[in-house]
Design a protein around this motif. Structure first.
Motif, PDB file in Angstrom:
ATOM      1  N   PRO A  93       0.811  -1.223   0.000  1.00 32.37           N
ATOM      2  CA  PRO A  93       0.000   0.000   0.000  1.00 32.37           C
ATOM      3  C   PRO A  93       0.844   1.273   0.000  1.00 32.37           C
ATOM      4  N   LEU A  94       1.970   1.230   0.683  1.00 30.79           N
ATOM      5  CA  LEU A  94       2.836   2.412   0.737  1.00 30.79           C
ATOM      6  C   LEU A  94       3.477   2.696  -0.613  1.00 30.79           C
ATOM      7  N   VAL A  95       3.914   1.650  -1.287  1.00 27.42           N
ATOM      8  CA  VAL A  95       4.525   1.824  -2.610  1.00 27.42           C
ATOM      9  C   VAL A  95       3.499   2.397  -3.582  1.00 27.42           C
ATOM     10  N   LEU A  96       2.294   1.861  -3.574  1.00 24.73           N
ATOM     11  CA  LEU A  96       1.239   2.379  -4.457  1.00 24.73           C
ATOM     12  C   LEU A  96       0.960   3.853  -4.155  1.00 24.73           C
ATOM     13  N   ALA A  97       0.821   4.189  -2.884  1.00 26.83           N
ATOM     14  CA  ALA A  97       0.473   5.561  -2.496  1.00 26.83           C
ATOM     15  C   ALA A  97       1.574   6.569  -2.810  1.00 26.83           C
ATOM     16  N   ILE A  98       2.806   6.119  -2.873  1.00 23.07           N
ATOM     17  CA  ILE A  98       3.916   7.037  -3.162  1.00 23.07           C
ATOM     18  C   ILE A  98       4.231   7.072  -4.654  1.00 23.07           C
ATOM     19  N   VAL A  99       4.347   5.906  -5.273  1.00 18.18           N
ATOM     20  CA  VAL A  99       4.839   5.814  -6.649  1.00 18.18           C
ATOM     21  C   VAL A  99       3.838   6.356  -7.665  1.00 18.18           C
ATOM     22  N   VAL A 100       2.594   5.951  -7.579  1.00 20.81           N
ATOM     23  CA  VAL A 100       1.628   6.321  -8.620  1.00 20.81           C
ATOM     24  C   VAL A 100       1.432   7.845  -8.704  1.00 20.81           C
ATOM     25  N   PRO A 101       1.124   8.552  -7.616  1.00 19.69           N
ATOM     26  CA  PRO A 101       1.001  10.007  -7.752  1.00 19.69           C
ATOM     27  C   PRO A 101       2.298  10.684  -8.194  1.00 19.69           C
ATOM     28  N   LEU A 102       3.438  10.168  -7.725  1.00 18.42           N
ATOM     29  CA  LEU A 102       4.718  10.751  -8.112  1.00 18.42           C
ATOM     30  C   LEU A 102       4.959  10.616  -9.614  1.00 18.42           C
ATOM     31  N   VAL A 103       4.711   9.454 -10.156  1.00 18.01           N
ATOM     32  CA  VAL A 103       4.919   9.249 -11.592  1.00 18.01           C
ATOM     33  C   VAL A 103       3.877  10.016 -12.404  1.00 18.01           C
ATOM     34  N   VAL A 104       2.646  10.128 -11.902  1.00 19.54           N
ATOM     35  CA  VAL A 104       1.622  10.934 -12.590  1.00 19.54           C
ATOM     36  C   VAL A 104       2.091  12.385 -12.691  1.00 19.54           C
ATOM     37  N   VAL A 105       2.592  12.930 -11.605  1.00 26.55           N
ATOM     38  CA  VAL A 105       3.058  14.324 -11.611  1.00 26.55           C
ATOM     39  C   VAL A 105       4.281  14.476 -12.520  1.00 26.55           C
ATOM     40  N   LEU A 106       5.188  13.515 -12.483  1.00 22.74           N
ATOM     41  CA  LEU A 106       6.388  13.614 -13.316  1.00 22.74           C
ATOM     42  C   LEU A 106       6.101  13.459 -14.804  1.00 22.74           C
ATOM     43  N   THR A 107       5.147  12.611 -15.174  1.00 23.44           N
ATOM     44  CA  THR A 107       4.869  12.381 -16.593  1.00 23.44           C
ATOM     45  C   THR A 107       3.824  13.330 -17.169  1.00 23.44           C
ATOM     46  N   GLN A 108       2.845  13.725 -16.363  1.00 28.81           N
ATOM     47  CA  GLN A 108       1.752  14.539 -16.877  1.00 28.81           C
ATOM     48  C   GLN A 108       1.728  15.948 -16.297  1.00 28.81           C
ATOM     49  N   GLY A 109       2.653  16.242 -15.440  1.00 23.94           N
ATOM     50  CA  GLY A 109       2.714  17.561 -14.837  1.00 23.94           C
ATOM     51  C   GLY A 109       1.747  17.691 -13.668  1.00 23.94           C
ATOM     52  N   LEU A 110       1.921  18.747 -12.897  1.00 21.77           N
ATOM     53  CA  LEU A 110       1.051  19.000 -11.761  1.00 21.77           C
ATOM     54  C   LEU A 110      -0.328  19.413 -12.270  1.00 21.77           C
ATOM     55  N   PRO A 111      -1.357  18.755 -11.798  1.00 20.59           N
ATOM     56  CA  PRO A 111      -2.701  19.080 -12.284  1.00 20.59           C
ATOM     57  C   PRO A 111      -3.068  20.532 -11.960  1.00 20.59           C
ATOM     58  N   THR A 112      -3.781  21.150 -12.886  1.00 22.77           N
ATOM     59  CA  THR A 112      -4.246  22.520 -12.664  1.00 22.77           C
ATOM     60  C   THR A 112      -5.740  22.497 -12.405  1.00 22.77           C
ATOM     61  N   GLY A 113      -6.242  23.585 -11.908  1.00 21.72           N
ATOM     62  CA  GLY A 113      -7.664  23.678 -11.625  1.00 21.72           C
ATOM     63  C   GLY A 113      -7.911  23.619 -10.133  1.00 21.72           C
ATOM     64  N   GLY A 114      -9.129  23.319  -9.797  1.00 22.20           N
ATOM     65  CA  GLY A 114      -9.515  23.279  -8.399  1.00 22.20           C
ATOM     66  C   GLY A 114      -9.096  22.000  -7.708  1.00 22.20           C
ATOM     67  N   LEU A 115      -9.491  21.911  -6.459  1.00 21.72           N
ATOM     68  CA  LEU A 115      -9.157  20.758  -5.641  1.00 21.72           C
ATOM     69  C   LEU A 115      -9.751  19.467  -6.209  1.00 21.72           C
ATOM     70  N   SER A 117     -10.349  18.798  -9.372  1.00 26.03           N
ATOM     71  CA  SER A 117      -9.574  18.426 -10.560  1.00 26.03           C
ATOM     72  C   SER A 117      -8.263  17.748 -10.169  1.00 26.03           C
ATOM     73  N   VAL A 118      -7.587  18.310  -9.180  1.00 29.51           N
ATOM     74  CA  VAL A 118      -6.332  17.717  -8.709  1.00 29.51           C
ATOM     75  C   VAL A 118      -6.604  16.346  -8.096  1.00 29.51           C
ATOM     76  N   GLY A 119      -7.667  16.239  -7.309  1.00 33.32           N
ATOM     77  CA  GLY A 119      -8.022  14.964  -6.683  1.00 33.32           C
ATOM     78  C   GLY A 119      -8.337  13.886  -7.696  1.00 33.32           C
ATOM     79  N   LEU A 120      -9.065  14.244  -8.749  1.00 27.29           N
ATOM     80  CA  LEU A 120      -9.388  13.267  -9.789  1.00 27.29           C
ATOM     81  C   LEU A 120      -8.162  12.863 -10.598  1.00 27.29           C
ATOM     82  N   LYS A 121      -7.326  13.837 -10.902  1.00 23.18           N
ATOM     83  CA  LYS A 121      -6.138  13.559 -11.708  1.00 23.18           C
ATOM     84  C   LYS A 121      -5.172  12.614 -10.974  1.00 23.18           C
ATOM     85  N   LEU A 122      -5.015  12.809  -9.660  1.00 20.69           N
ATOM     86  CA  LEU A 122      -4.112  11.959  -8.882  1.00 20.69           C
ATOM     87  C   LEU A 122      -4.816  10.736  -8.292  1.00 20.69           C
ATOM     88  N   GLY A 123      -6.114  10.851  -8.028  1.00 20.19           N
ATOM     89  CA  GLY A 123      -6.850   9.771  -7.381  1.00 20.19           C
ATOM     90  C   GLY A 123      -7.256   8.651  -8.305  1.00 20.19           C
TER      91      GLY A 123
END
Length: 173
Positions: A93-115, A117-123
């Motif tokens: 669970p720790l690897v999933l919670a750390i790796v997936v959002p980190l790689v999403v941000v690194l490959t697709q950039g930090l999500p823009t918009g409201g909370l 939008s950010v929650g959906l993009k990372l969640g």
């Protein structure tokens, strides 16, 4: 006891001097297992590679992530030293919670918009990876329990030896 019979807890034979202690072994064989940090690092590396390949292919966490994540986590429990199993057993669970959002941000950039939008993009990738994490966690816990039950100290006293020791009168009585 006769002279031909060797006591289990006596001095080791010359061949035994070079063997690895039972608590330092991996699941199989007599070779020394990995330290906990190396096993966990291997899982992180495989999960990062699988997540990156999946997200760059179709912007979702899929089978490549699930397979690399499972192989990394189960492999870390198999190859870690017996005494260092806790970290690899509870890591999925720790690897999933750390790796997936980190790689999403690194490959697709930090999500823009409201909370939201950010929650959906990372969640969403986290939710997509949950079944793989659940199966992997169950397998690592079961494998860890198997190792705890089956890989015991070979020099521990047998039940007969414990009973005999309890029956023996004490010297200080």
């Amino acid at each position: 006891m006769t002279a031909a019979t060797r006591d289990r807890r006596s001095e080791p034979e010359d061949d035994d001097l070079h063997s690895v202690r039972w608590n330092d072994r991996a699941l199989f064989g007599t070779f020394r297992g990995l330290p906990w940090w190396a096993a966990v690092a291997g899982t992180f590396v495989l999960a990062i590679v699988g997540t990156f390949l999946d997200l760059s292919a179709d912007s979702a966490v899929g089978w490549v992530f699930a397979v690399t994540f499972f192989v990394g986590a189960v492999g870390s429990v198999v190859f870690v030293e017996r005494r260092s199993m806790f970290g690899p057993v509870v890591e999925p669970p720790l690897v999933l919670a750390i790796v997936v959002p980190l790689v999403v941000v690194l490959t697709q950039g930090l999500p823009t918009g409201g909370l939201a939008s950010v929650g959906l993009k990372l969640g969403k990738p986290l939710i997509d990876g949950f079944p793989a994490m659940a199966v992997t966690t169950a397998c690592t816990v079961l494998l860890g329990l198997y190792r705890v039950i089956k890989q015991r100290d070979p020099n521990r006293p047998t039940a007969d030896e414990v009973r005999a020791a309890k029956r023996r009168p004490r010297d200080d009585d």
